[in-house]
Design a protein around this motif. Structure first.
Motif, PDB file in Angstrom:
ATOM      1  N   ASP A   5       0.869  -1.276  -0.043  1.00 36.73           N
ATOM      2  CA  ASP A   5       0.062  -0.095  -0.115  1.00 36.73           C
ATOM      3  C   ASP A   5       0.818   1.241  -0.059  1.00 36.73           C
ATOM      4  O   ASP A   5       0.583   2.295  -0.805  1.00 36.73           O
ATOM      5  N   ARG A   6       2.000   1.085   0.683  1.00 37.88           N
ATOM      6  CA  ARG A   6       2.849   2.325   0.918  1.00 37.88           C
ATOM      7  C   ARG A   6       3.291   2.413  -0.417  1.00 37.88           C
ATOM      8  O   ARG A   6       3.619   3.782  -1.025  1.00 37.88           O
ATOM      9  N   THR A   7       3.754   1.521  -1.054  1.00 43.42           N
ATOM     10  CA  THR A   7       4.445   1.445  -2.303  1.00 43.42           C
ATOM     11  C   THR A   7       3.490   2.235  -3.566  1.00 43.42           C
ATOM     12  O   THR A   7       3.893   3.160  -4.350  1.00 43.42           O
ATOM     13  N   ILE A   8       2.341   1.567  -3.485  1.00 46.24           N
ATOM     14  CA  ILE A   8       1.470   2.176  -4.188  1.00 46.24           C
ATOM     15  C   ILE A   8       1.110   3.678  -4.225  1.00 46.24           C
ATOM     16  O   ILE A   8       0.900   4.538  -5.063  1.00 46.24           O
ATOM     17  N   ALA A   9       1.160   3.879  -2.765  1.00 49.51           N
ATOM     18  CA  ALA A   9       0.771   5.569  -2.324  1.00 49.51           C
ATOM     19  C   ALA A   9       1.934   6.449  -3.044  1.00 49.51           C
ATOM     20  O   ALA A   9       1.618   7.512  -3.671  1.00 49.51           O
ATOM     21  N   VAL A  10       3.039   6.012  -2.817  1.00 48.80           N
ATOM     22  CA  VAL A  10       4.237   6.680  -3.477  1.00 48.80           C
ATOM     23  C   VAL A  10       4.189   6.621  -4.934  1.00 48.80           C
ATOM     24  O   VAL A  10       4.465   7.836  -5.240  1.00 48.80           O
ATOM     25  N   SER A  13       1.470   9.132  -5.771  1.00 43.03           N
ATOM     26  CA  SER A  13       2.056  10.609  -5.426  1.00 43.03           C
ATOM     27  C   SER A  13       3.100  11.121  -6.606  1.00 43.03           C
ATOM     28  O   SER A  13       3.089  12.159  -7.157  1.00 43.03           O
ATOM     29  N   ALA A  14       3.884  10.248  -7.063  1.00 39.84           N
ATOM     30  CA  ALA A  14       4.826  10.670  -8.171  1.00 39.84           C
ATOM     31  C   ALA A  14       4.102  10.993  -9.595  1.00 39.84           C
ATOM     32  O   ALA A  14       4.535  11.581 -10.291  1.00 39.84           O
ATOM     33  N   SER A  15       3.068  10.078  -9.669  1.00 43.35           N
ATOM     34  CA  SER A  15       2.301  10.130 -10.943  1.00 43.35           C
ATOM     35  C   SER A  15       1.563  11.645 -10.928  1.00 43.35           C
ATOM     36  O   SER A  15       1.354  12.262 -12.049  1.00 43.35           O
ATOM     37  N   ILE A  16       1.016  11.908  -9.749  1.00 39.38           N
ATOM     38  CA  ILE A  16       0.147  13.183  -9.834  1.00 39.38           C
ATOM     39  C   ILE A  16       1.328  14.430  -9.977  1.00 39.38           C
ATOM     40  O   ILE A  16       1.197  15.180 -10.590  1.00 39.38           O
ATOM     41  N   VAL A  39      11.289   6.356 -11.505  1.00 43.37           N
ATOM     42  CA  VAL A  39      10.967   6.572 -10.061  1.00 43.37           C
ATOM     43  C   VAL A  39       9.935   5.211  -9.785  1.00 43.37           C
ATOM     44  O   VAL A  39       9.923   4.623  -8.908  1.00 43.37           O
ATOM     45  N   VAL A  40       9.106   4.990 -10.656  1.00 43.57           N
ATOM     46  CA  VAL A  40       8.174   3.804 -10.310  1.00 43.57           C
ATOM     47  C   VAL A  40       8.832   2.501 -10.340  1.00 43.57           C
ATOM     48  O   VAL A  40       8.710   1.781  -9.843  1.00 43.57           O
ATOM     49  N   LEU A  41       9.781   2.362 -11.557  1.00 37.75           N
ATOM     50  CA  LEU A  41      10.606   1.119 -11.751  1.00 37.75           C
ATOM     51  C   LEU A  41      11.440   0.929 -10.219  1.00 37.75           C
ATOM     52  O   LEU A  41      11.253  -0.140  -9.878  1.00 37.75           O
ATOM     53  N   ALA A  42      11.995   2.163  -9.840  1.00 39.11           N
ATOM     54  CA  ALA A  42      12.707   1.864  -8.446  1.00 39.11           C
ATOM     55  C   ALA A  42      11.839   1.475  -7.621  1.00 39.11           C
ATOM     56  O   ALA A  42      12.150   0.541  -6.502  1.00 39.11           O
ATOM     57  N   LEU A  43      10.734   2.176  -7.493  1.00 42.84           N
ATOM     58  CA  LEU A  43       9.733   1.452  -6.210  1.00 42.84           C
ATOM     59  C   LEU A  43       9.396   0.201  -6.465  1.00 42.84           C
ATOM     60  O   LEU A  43       9.374  -0.651  -5.423  1.00 42.84           O
ATOM     61  N   ALA A  44       9.222  -0.378  -7.659  1.00 38.75           N
ATOM     62  CA  ALA A  44       8.789  -1.700  -7.855  1.00 38.75           C
ATOM     63  C   ALA A  44       9.793  -2.665  -7.558  1.00 38.75           C
ATOM     64  O   ALA A  44       9.900  -3.814  -7.093  1.00 38.75           O
TER      65      ALA A  44
END
Length: 172
Positions: A5-10, A13-16, A39-44
């Motif tokens: 959930d935290r990863t998705i929230a971040v 937030s990055a997308s916004i 950023v999204v790939l780093a989070l994944a």
């Protein structure tokens, strides 16, 4: 909140923020898209590595094992067991007092006397005054071996007094 959930929230937030920057500066849309993708790939990747770390069993590496401090043992030191044995035997017979306990205590007492500048062979009265009568009787240089080796040893209370005398001389 779970890690997913935290990863998705971040990521949301990055997308916004990426959308806001594209609206504010439309000429930088390509750069913003590349940054957003990183950023999204780093989070994944971080999420996947965290899951992998939790799934694998925890094992120390050979390097960590080699340099780990040994676990403390609760075994008694051999020297302590030896001293306890000698004291126990000395409470039994005069032979053990003279030939077992005396060789343990004499170097300690003489070292403490010499540290104070008292030579027990030259100044026996001063040495006796410092050590006390029980301890002096045990360590005096001219102490003869017992005639009756099976005679009673010394009581444990006398050993305790001798230890107290040694500590008193050592710390005073």
């Amino acid at each position: 909140m779970s890690r997913l959930d935290r990863t998705i929230a971040v990521a949301v937030s990055a997308s916004i923020w990426a959308g806001i920057v594209v609206v504010a500066a439309p000429g930088a849309a390509g750069l913003v898209a590349h940054v957003w993708l990183v950023v999204v790939l780093a989070l994944a990747l971080a999420y996947a590595l965290d899951r992998l770390r939790r799934a694998l069993p925890r094992r120390a590496s050979a390097f960590d094992v080699a340099f780990a401090s040994p676990r403390p043992t609760h075994a008694r030191p051999a020297s302590l067991a030896r001293v306890e044995r000698e004291v126990t035997l000395a409470t039994g017979t005069a032979f053990d007092v003279h030939f077992r306990l005396r060789p343990l205590v004499t170097p300690l007492a003489l070292g403490l006397l010499l540290r104070r500048g008292v030579d027990p062979e030259r100044r026996p009265d001063e040495a006796k005054a410092l050590l006390g009568p029980d301890l002096w009787e045990l360590v005096r240089p001219d102490r003869p071996a017992p005639d009756d080796r099976t005679a009673a040893g010394i009581p444990l209370s006398a050993v305790a007094r001798m230890v107290d005398d040694l500590e008193r001389v050592a710390w005073s």
